[in-house]
Write a protein that holds these residues in place. Sequence first.
Motif, short mmCIF file in Angstrom:
data_model
loop_
_atom_site.label_atom_id
_atom_site.label_comp_id
_atom_site.label_asym_id
_atom_site.label_seq_id
_atom_site.Cartn_x
_atom_site.Cartn_y
_atom_site.Cartn_z
N GLU A 1 4.80 0.08 2.77
CA GLU A 1 5.35 0.48 4.07
C GLU A 1 4.87 -0.44 5.18
OE1 GLU A 1 4.96 4.57 5.04
OE2 GLU A 1 5.45 5.27 3.03
N VAL A 2 3.60 -0.81 5.14
CA VAL A 2 3.04 -1.71 6.15
C VAL A 2 3.71 -3.07 6.07
CG1 VAL A 2 0.94 -2.87 6.94
CG2 VAL A 2 0.84 -0.50 6.14
N ASP B 1 -5.11 -3.03 -0.46
CA ASP B 1 -6.42 -2.40 -0.28
C ASP B 1 -7.44 -3.03 -1.22
OD1 ASP B 1 -6.01 -1.35 -2.83
OD2 ASP B 1 -5.48 0.66 -2.11
N ALA C 1 0.23 -1.89 0.18
CA ALA C 1 0.74 -0.94 1.19
C ALA C 1 2.15 -1.40 1.56
CB ALA C 1 -0.17 -0.91 2.40
#
Length: 244
Positions: free
Chosen positions: A225-226, A217, A223
């Motif tokens: 999980e992404v 971000d 992130a």
Amino acid sequence: MVHRQNATALSSEPTTPSRRRSSAASSPEKPPGPLSITISPEERDVVKVNNYSVSELKNACDDALKRYLSRPDLFKQIHLHTDVRLVLGWAGVFTAAATGLYGWKTDFEKSKPGVWVGFILYLILTSLQTLYSYFVEGDTIFVGRRKTFSKRIMTERITISSRTLPVSSSKTSSQPSSTNLPSYSLSINYVQSTSGGKSLLAKGRTSEAKEYSAFFDEKGVMAQEVFERWVGELVEAVMEGKGA
């Protein structure tokens, strides 16, 4: 930006414009893939980097990939490349130390032949380490192996390389920002065999790239999980020989 490439394989599969894949053969005996083993949020530590440091972005992704794929029931990481570099590096250090000690304790004229031998040996070891890193290890960040039993013992081996792709020419004129970042590129090779590698069950290869901004971000927080879902989808696709 998403860029995907695939190599020729033993069996043909339908492809789509967004992702093209190929594999040797898809084994009916399918070991569990990365997406089938879930991770609870408590197991993850927050990863934060400087969005303007490409090396930090790449290292964070490399480390996350290794953690994700080396979990129990997945692949056991093979550290051969690291071991070889360490052996050559430490051999060079000991050679330099021994040569220096010999030259210090021995008369200057008498020590010349021995010092020259030590110096040449040190250069050879250092050169071997550099050549191995460049030509053999290359961009490889993960080599894993797994043995499973389903009517027979099957061995899987996966090799993953990563590199950073520069920002496309259409974006080079814009100011750097957290949404205008280079891309993280993965190349995955997968082999499944049995009978000690004598019988090939499946073989696949795929490559894909995504901008770092898809995983970080504006504050540089990853992130995870992404990222893990993206890696898991690539690994499972190359394991099954399917195009998405």
